[in-house]
Design an enzyme around this catalytic site. Structure first.
Site, PDB file in Angstrom:
ATOM      1  N   HIS A  98       3.054   4.599  12.695  1.00 58.11           N
ATOM      2  CA  HIS A  98       3.469   4.390  11.301  1.00 58.11           C
ATOM      3  C   HIS A  98       4.553   5.426  11.023  1.00 58.11           C
ATOM      4  O   HIS A  98       4.272   6.624  10.994  1.00 58.11           O
ATOM      5  CB  HIS A  98       2.222   4.601  10.420  1.00 58.11           C
ATOM      6  N   HIS A 114       7.959   7.154   9.021  1.00 57.64           N
ATOM      7  CA  HIS A 114       8.673   7.343   7.744  1.00 57.64           C
ATOM      8  C   HIS A 114      10.112   7.748   8.014  1.00 57.64           C
ATOM      9  O   HIS A 114      10.468   8.195   9.100  1.00 57.64           O
ATOM     10  CB  HIS A 114       7.938   8.365   6.872  1.00 57.64           C
ATOM     11  N   ARG A 172       0.858  -1.195   0.000  1.00 54.50           N
ATOM     12  CA  ARG A 172       0.000   0.000   0.000  1.00 54.50           C
ATOM     13  C   ARG A 172       0.888   1.237   0.000  1.00 54.50           C
ATOM     14  O   ARG A 172       0.966   1.938  -0.996  1.00 54.50           O
ATOM     15  CB  ARG A 172      -0.968  -0.049   1.199  1.00 54.50           C
ATOM     16  N   ASP A 173       1.637   1.493   1.074  1.00 50.67           N
ATOM     17  CA  ASP A 173       2.497   2.683   1.080  1.00 50.67           C
ATOM     18  C   ASP A 173       3.573   2.547  -0.001  1.00 50.67           C
ATOM     19  O   ASP A 173       3.941   3.525  -0.670  1.00 50.67           O
ATOM     20  CB  ASP A 173       3.145   2.875   2.457  1.00 50.67           C
ATOM     21  N   HIS A 175       3.124   4.052  -3.531  1.00 47.54           N
ATOM     22  CA  HIS A 175       3.495   5.446  -3.855  1.00 47.54           C
ATOM     23  C   HIS A 175       4.847   5.477  -4.571  1.00 47.54           C
ATOM     24  O   HIS A 175       5.049   6.236  -5.521  1.00 47.54           O
ATOM     25  CB  HIS A 175       3.663   6.272  -2.576  1.00 47.54           C
ATOM     26  N   TYR A 232       4.120  16.080   3.354  1.00 47.60           N
ATOM     27  CA  TYR A 232       3.530  14.756   3.154  1.00 47.60           C
ATOM     28  C   TYR A 232       4.377  13.924   2.183  1.00 47.60           C
ATOM     29  O   TYR A 232       4.658  14.357   1.056  1.00 47.60           O
ATOM     30  CB  TYR A 232       2.142  15.001   2.583  1.00 47.60           C
ATOM     31  N   SER A 248       3.569  10.950   8.684  1.00 48.73           N
ATOM     32  CA  SER A 248       3.475  10.879   7.216  1.00 48.73           C
ATOM     33  C   SER A 248       4.589  11.631   6.508  1.00 48.73           C
ATOM     34  O   SER A 248       4.910  11.321   5.360  1.00 48.73           O
ATOM     35  CB  SER A 248       2.144  11.464   6.753  1.00 48.73           C
TER      36      SER A 248
HETATM   37  C1  LIG Z   1      -2.791   7.863   2.419  1.00 49.71           C
HETATM   38  C2  LIG Z   1      -1.407   7.968   3.039  1.00 49.71           C
HETATM   39  O1  LIG Z   1      -0.395   7.714   2.148  1.00 49.71           O
HETATM   40  C3  LIG Z   1      -1.347   7.301   4.374  1.00 49.71           C
HETATM   41  C4  LIG Z   1       0.054   7.160   4.899  1.00 49.71           C
HETATM   42  O2  LIG Z   1       0.708   6.166   4.666  1.00 49.71           O
HETATM   43  C5  LIG Z   1       0.664   8.234   5.680  1.00 49.71           C
HETATM   44  O3  LIG Z   1      -0.036   9.211   6.002  1.00 49.71           O
HETATM   45  O4  LIG Z   1       1.854   8.132   5.966  1.00 49.71           O
HETATM   46 MN   LIG Z   2       2.835   6.388   5.048  1.00 53.86          MN
END
Ligand SMILES: C[C@H](O)CC(=O)C(=O)O
Ligand SMILES: [Mn+2]
Length: 356
Positions: A208, A210, A27-28, A31, A299, A181
């Site tokens: 979560h 990063h 999922r991530d 991107h 983001y 994020s």
């Molecule tokens: C929709 C986003 O990509 C959710 C996410 O993985 C984040 O905020 O980090």
């Molecule tokens: Mn993420």
């Protein structure tokens, strides 16, 4: 430390875990590969994660259900097919989806439920928990685990996040997550947020992380130490921006710290090396653009959009990212990247006495 007992072990033996690991490579990670996953790739990653003992595997477009669009980037393969392939490939791990209200719909949630998905993360900006009520309640009606997921958590205070977490819990969320994020938080900032939230809610908290400031693993361990009992990772760190907390590194560091993840670090290392890295168009590094995201609090999934806008409008990507940070743009405002690039191109042209 009280260990979590997982009685769903494929071997029937009890697996003791100190926390639950949710892997978001599919999922991530989407991107980072511009949403170009194929069914074969999904099957290979799911099989590897499942065999290594990962409990939850998240699969959808990077922006969640319904994300495939002009604004967020089109998926190569319909995500319903990818989700179905994942459900068929797993023997023990649960398959999860992410849904951002306003991007994904309840119809899509019902469809994935029918395919066999039993966990949904409902993701909203960290001040907007009040828009999750309907989705959390419907997920519960559908018999799913509902996880409330607060994005861009560096933009809210520990106390503010606790209020948001309480709303999620009140709507029926089984678990609450905070997402860094933008990979913008220092370890102390993570600690303060986790400590505040776990003291004020009764459902488990997850983090979560990063990698933009190179702190994803350290921040995840710190989150665990403060009481978070769900942690996220992605194979080889594949994910938005400078990437996510690499699942295999998190597993290895946990083992060294005596934290029982219940997953096999060696199998995860093999997966990262033999399956995930070969499918990555570029390796996850903290280069200037990746670092700038964390530094400016932007983001993570804006990275590739900003790179394309920089090329198209002839302005430095770094300038675009810094301006997005100044404007405190949040997830869902991807259209602002073009606005900012056009504006910067015009300013440069004016300064040089030409037309943009
Ligand atoms: C929709 C986003 O990509 C959710 C996410 O993985 C984040 O905020 O980090
Ligand atoms: Mn993420």
């Amino acid at each position: 430390m009280t260990a979590v007992i997982d009685t769903d072990s494929p071997t029937g033996t009890e697996v003791k875990r100190d926390f639950r690991l949710i892997d978001s490579t599919l999922r991530d990670g989407s991107h980072a590969i511009s949403h170009q996953y194929t069914e074969d790739q999904v099957v290979a990653v799911v099989k590897g994660l499942d065999a290594a003992g990962v409990q939850v595997i998240e699969v959808t477009h990077g922006d969640g259900l319904g994300g495939s669009s002009f604004n967020y980037g089109f998926s190569k393969v319909d995500e319903m097919k990818l989700v179905e392939a994942a459900v068929n490939a797993t023997t023990n791990a649960d398959i999860a989806v992410l849904l951002v209200p306003g991007i994904g719909t309840v119809d899509e949630l019902r469809r994935v439920r029918d395919l066999g998905v039993n966990v949904v993360r409902i993701a909203v900006h960290c001040t907007e928990a009040d828009i999750t009520e309907q989705h959390i309640k419907i997920a519960k009606e559908l018999g799913m685990e509902a996880i409330g997921f607060l994005m861009m958590s560096h933009m809210n205070t520990p106390q503010g996040l606790l209020q948001q977490a309480k709303l999620l819990e009140g709507y029926g969320a089984d678990t609450v997550y905070i997402a860094d994020s933008a990979g913008a938080m220092t370890t102390n900032e993570v600690r303060a947020r986790v400590a505040e939230i776990v003291g004020g809610i009764d459902v488990p908290l997850g983090v979560h992380a990063h990698q933009n400031l190179s702190l994803a693993v350290a921040n995840s361990i710190a989150a665990y130490e403060e009481g978070a009992r769900n942690l996220d990772g992605t194979s080889a760190g594949l994910g938005a921006g400078a990437g996510n907390c690499p699942t295999e590194i998190l597993a290895a560091v946990c083992e060294k710290n005596g934290i029982v993840s219940g997953v096999n670090p060696l199998m995860l290392m093999d997966l990262a090396e033999e399956v995930t890295r070969p499918l990555m168009p570029r390796q996850q590094v903290v280069d200037r653009a990746g670092l700038l995201l964390g530094y400016a609090g932007v983001y993570g999934s804006f990275l590739l959009h900003a790179e394309r806008a920089a090329e198209r409008y002839g302005v430095p990507q770094a300038e675009i990212l810094l301006e997005l940070g100044r404007r405190k743009v949040v997830g869902g405002q991807e259209d602002m990247i073009i606005d900012v690039a056009v504006e910067l191109a015009r300013k440069h042209a004016e300064a040089e006495g030409r037309t943009a």
